[in-house]
Design a protein around this motif. Structure first.
Motif, PDB file in Angstrom:
ATOM      1  N   LEU A 356      52.988  36.874  53.705  1.00 34.57           N
ATOM      2  CA  LEU A 356      52.538  35.738  54.498  1.00 34.57           C
ATOM      3  C   LEU A 356      51.246  36.083  55.238  1.00 34.57           C
ATOM      4  N   GLY A 357      50.239  35.229  55.081  1.00 33.73           N
ATOM      5  CA  GLY A 357      48.974  35.402  55.783  1.00 33.73           C
ATOM      6  C   GLY A 357      48.014  36.378  55.154  1.00 33.73           C
ATOM      7  N   SER A 358      48.413  37.009  54.034  1.00 39.42           N
ATOM      8  CA  SER A 358      47.530  37.979  53.389  1.00 39.42           C
ATOM      9  C   SER A 358      46.555  37.287  52.447  1.00 39.42           C
ATOM     10  N   LEU A 359      45.410  37.894  52.274  1.00 45.16           N
ATOM     11  CA  LEU A 359      44.387  37.349  51.391  1.00 45.16           C
ATOM     12  C   LEU A 359      44.690  37.744  49.948  1.00 45.16           C
ATOM     13  N   VAL A 360      44.535  36.781  49.060  1.00 48.19           N
ATOM     14  CA  VAL A 360      44.692  37.034  47.627  1.00 48.19           C
ATOM     15  C   VAL A 360      43.411  36.601  46.933  1.00 48.19           C
ATOM     16  N   GLU A 361      42.853  37.498  46.138  1.00 50.70           N
ATOM     17  CA  GLU A 361      41.657  37.189  45.368  1.00 50.70           C
ATOM     18  C   GLU A 361      42.024  36.972  43.902  1.00 50.70           C
ATOM     19  N   PHE A 362      41.381  35.988  43.289  1.00 44.78           N
ATOM     20  CA  PHE A 362      41.546  35.749  41.856  1.00 44.78           C
ATOM     21  C   PHE A 362      40.280  36.237  41.167  1.00 44.78           C
ATOM     22  N   ARG A 363      40.444  37.274  40.355  1.00 45.68           N
ATOM     23  CA  ARG A 363      39.297  37.882  39.690  1.00 45.68           C
ATOM     24  C   ARG A 363      39.420  37.714  38.189  1.00 45.68           C
ATOM     25  N   GLY A 364      38.307  37.391  37.569  1.00 45.22           N
ATOM     26  CA  GLY A 364      38.265  37.211  36.130  1.00 45.22           C
ATOM     27  C   GLY A 364      37.298  38.177  35.493  1.00 45.22           C
ATOM     28  N   GLY A 365      37.299  38.227  34.180  1.00 47.25           N
ATOM     29  CA  GLY A 365      36.391  39.098  33.456  1.00 47.25           C
ATOM     30  C   GLY A 365      36.585  38.982  31.966  1.00 47.25           C
ATOM     31  N   SER A 366      35.805  39.759  31.227  1.00 46.52           N
ATOM     32  CA  SER A 366      35.830  39.665  29.769  1.00 46.52           C
ATOM     33  C   SER A 366      36.489  40.866  29.120  1.00 46.52           C
ATOM     34  N   GLY A 367      37.010  41.784  29.906  1.00 47.05           N
ATOM     35  CA  GLY A 367      37.656  42.962  29.337  1.00 47.05           C
ATOM     36  C   GLY A 367      38.160  43.857  30.451  1.00 47.05           C
ATOM     37  N   TRP A 368      39.076  44.768  30.123  1.00 48.89           N
ATOM     38  CA  TRP A 368      39.709  45.610  31.134  1.00 48.89           C
ATOM     39  C   TRP A 368      39.146  47.021  31.079  1.00 48.89           C
ATOM     40  N   SER A 369      38.889  47.584  32.252  1.00 48.36           N
ATOM     41  CA  SER A 369      38.319  48.917  32.372  1.00 48.36           C
ATOM     42  C   SER A 369      39.267  49.812  33.154  1.00 48.36           C
ATOM     43  N   ALA A 370      39.175  51.117  32.950  1.00 43.33           N
ATOM     44  CA  ALA A 370      40.007  52.061  33.692  1.00 43.33           C
ATOM     45  C   ALA A 370      39.521  52.264  35.109  1.00 43.33           C
ATOM     46  N   ALA A 371      38.299  51.872  35.388  1.00 44.16           N
ATOM     47  CA  ALA A 371      37.723  52.081  36.723  1.00 44.16           C
ATOM     48  C   ALA A 371      38.391  51.165  37.740  1.00 44.16           C
ATOM     49  N   PHE A 383      38.407  44.697  35.881  1.00 46.95           N
ATOM     50  CA  PHE A 383      37.676  44.044  34.806  1.00 46.95           C
ATOM     51  C   PHE A 383      36.336  44.753  34.597  1.00 46.95           C
ATOM     52  N   ALA A 384      35.917  44.821  33.342  1.00 44.79           N
ATOM     53  CA  ALA A 384      34.664  45.487  33.025  1.00 44.79           C
ATOM     54  C   ALA A 384      33.479  44.732  33.618  1.00 44.79           C
ATOM     55  N   ALA A 385      33.577  43.423  33.617  1.00 40.52           N
ATOM     56  CA  ALA A 385      32.513  42.585  34.209  1.00 40.52           C
ATOM     57  C   ALA A 385      33.182  41.630  35.183  1.00 40.52           C
ATOM     58  N   PRO A 386      33.564  42.119  36.375  1.00 41.05           N
ATOM     59  CA  PRO A 386      34.380  41.324  37.296  1.00 41.05           C
ATOM     60  C   PRO A 386      33.655  40.121  37.877  1.00 41.05           C
ATOM     61  N   VAL A 387      34.422  39.053  38.034  1.00 41.13           N
ATOM     62  CA  VAL A 387      33.910  37.833  38.630  1.00 41.13           C
ATOM     63  C   VAL A 387      34.957  37.331  39.629  1.00 41.13           C
ATOM     64  N   LEU A 388      34.552  37.066  40.856  1.00 48.15           N
ATOM     65  CA  LEU A 388      35.462  36.499  41.845  1.00 48.15           C
ATOM     66  C   LEU A 388      35.529  34.995  41.627  1.00 48.15           C
ATOM     67  N   LEU A 389      36.688  34.511  41.212  1.00 47.10           N
ATOM     68  CA  LEU A 389      36.876  33.087  40.945  1.00 47.10           C
ATOM     69  C   LEU A 389      37.226  32.310  42.204  1.00 47.10           C
ATOM     70  N   GLY A 390      37.769  32.995  43.188  1.00 47.00           N
ATOM     71  CA  GLY A 390      38.142  32.338  44.433  1.00 47.00           C
ATOM     72  C   GLY A 390      39.157  33.183  45.177  1.00 47.00           C
ATOM     73  N   SER A 391      39.417  32.836  46.410  1.00 42.31           N
ATOM     74  CA  SER A 391      40.413  33.554  47.210  1.00 42.31           C
ATOM     75  C   SER A 391      41.126  32.568  48.115  1.00 42.31           C
ATOM     76  N   ALA A 392      42.351  32.936  48.513  1.00 42.40           N
ATOM     77  CA  ALA A 392      43.153  32.064  49.372  1.00 42.40           C
ATOM     78  C   ALA A 392      44.128  32.921  50.159  1.00 42.40           C
TER      79      ALA A 392
END
Length: 441
Positions: A356-371, A383-392
């Motif tokens: 409750l009350g914690s921030l959650v980010e939705f991240r997208g990308g085109s592939g998965w990386s070990a980093a 994600f290899a090429a991370p994109v922040l889609l939104g947070s709530a």
């Protein structure tokens, strides 16, 4: 900020406008689909066609033996209605169920079971369903299944059997030489739709309903000739309220489908699919909680005042996700909700299981990386090429949701996204591939 999010999203989705995004040109990796016999040793003595199971995996998931990585997945096991051993008979919208549950990251499984022949009763079929659950648990490592997260979804006769598997004896035998027989036959959760919960409310006059009940429960005896004691002892509500009779130490949390518009009265009911049957089970659940003090079971159970698929689709999916998240911890991503047309629309991305009350980010990308992701060195992968889609911010129900607008030129793209809790650097338990192709997302 909103426009910035959309601009970032476009770099992932717009395949036609941005040919350099190679991932968008690649079809979704297919999940495994297989059919198996859950009683290959013929323990039940049934014909092979009566003990088949269809398994459909989420995208890019499957059995270890087929080369898929080890990743035990929760199970959504459907027991269909009808006294028949033909897969998919008696299950409404089979494809929709499979698509919904594999989209949630569960393995969608549908089973046959031995039919009730003249002179037999429901126990023949019940033994089949029990054996199926035991087989899945015994073979969970090779099938990539989580043996502690089996959700049984039932309809009609399947619901009567589901109540039996959930409330009556667990046939596990720890000393058995057969490894399958050592496993528990009880599901971890039960989503019960339109099925008999009590025999006490039916009209005893001859009719189609009494013929069906006689065949299933009282072979060779007219339903109206059965005694009140016989009907009570074969009622799932009675099984629930008397665990000592069956050695039951654990009762699965339940989602019970009711229909408050049924118009039936107990004692005069003639519909074996009446919404009153759901209400009877819900009352029995409340009685059991009052009798046992098991408030946790009541909190983890719920009811849905709807009757048919797809009306119950989203409530069952949401309850399943909530149980996975709350009972096992961690974030779970739900399928995006929203109506898309050729012109685009808005997709709501949802995650369950956050504090409750914690921030959650939705991240997208085109592939998965070990980093690890930026700012979370302890997290595993990104994600290899991370994109922040939104947070709530997550609400009291543990759900966080953001809306993302999909433009016309972005339709047809493929997006992979996951949820991240920055405060704990925890990724959602699985990613979700989404094909943006039309209105049925």
């Amino acid at each position: 900020m909103h426009h910035a999010v959309l601009a970032l999203l476009a770099t992932i989705l717009a395949a036609a406008a941005h040919p350099a995004s190679a991932a968008l040109q690649t079809p979704l990796a297919s999940g495994a689909k297989l059919q198996l016999d859950y009683d290959p040793g013929d323990v039940l003595g049934a014909i092979p066609q009566a003990t088949l199971a269809n398994l459909v995996y989420p995208p890019a998931k499957g059995p270890v033996a087929d080369g898929y990585p080890v990743e035990p997945l929760p199970v959504f096991l459907t027991v269909r209605g009808g006294n028949t051993n033909l897969l998919q008979v008696g299950v409404v919208s089979v494809g929709a169920i499979e698509a919904q549950m594999t989209g949630l990251g569960l393995v969608a499984i549908q089973i046959d079971h031995p039919v009730i022949e003249p002179g037999d009763d429901y126990r023949v079929s019940l033994d089949g369903v029990r054996r199926a659950v035991q087989y899945l648990r015994a073979n969970a490592p090779t099938l990539n299944l989580d043996p502690e997260r089996i959700v049984m979804h039932t309809r009609s006769m399947g619901t009567y059997l589901g109540y039996g598997v959930s409330f009556k004896e667990d046939v596990a035998d720890p000393l058995a030489t057969d490894p399958v027989a050592r496993e528990s036959s009880r599901p971890d959760y039960l989503a019960a739709r339109i099925g008999v919960s009590s025999l006490m409310c039916f009209d005893l006059a001859p009719g189609p309903w009494t013929s069906s009940l006689s065949q299933i429960v009282f072979p060779g005896l007219a339903f109206g000739d059965s005694t009140a004691e016989q009907r009570l002892e074969e009622s799932p509500t009675w099984w629930l309220l008397n665990p000592g009779l069956f050695g039951r130490e654990r009762t699965p949390p339940m989602l019970i489908v009711i229909n408050s518009q049924h118009g039936d009265a107990c004692g005069a009911m003639t519909n074996i699919h009446s919404g009153l049957l759901g209400e009877e089970m819900l009352r029995a659940l409340d009685d059991w909680v009052a009798q046992s003090g098991d408030e946790d079971l009541r909190l983890r159970s719920t009811s849905v005042d709807k009757l048919v698929w797809p009306a119950v689709e989203e409530p069952i999916a949401d309850w399943t996700l909530e149980r996975m998240a709350e009972d096992f911890g961690g974030l779970y991503v739900a399928p995006p909700a929203g109506d898309l047309t050729a012109a685009g629309g808005v997709l709501n991305l949802r995650a369950f299981g956050a504090e409750l009350g914690s921030l959650v980010e939705f991240r997208g990308g085109s592939g998965w990386s070990a980093a690890p992701p930026v700012g979370c060195p302890g997290a595993v992968g990104s994600f290899a090429a991370p994109v922040l889609l939104g947070s709530a911010v997550a609400g009291a129900d543990g759900m966080a949701q953001v809306g993302v607008t999909i433009a016309t030129h972005q339709m047809g793209g493929v997006l992979e996204f996951r949820a991240l809790a920055p405060s704990s650097c925890e990724w959602s338990a699985r990613g979700l591939h989404l094909l943006i192709a039309g209105a049925q997302q």
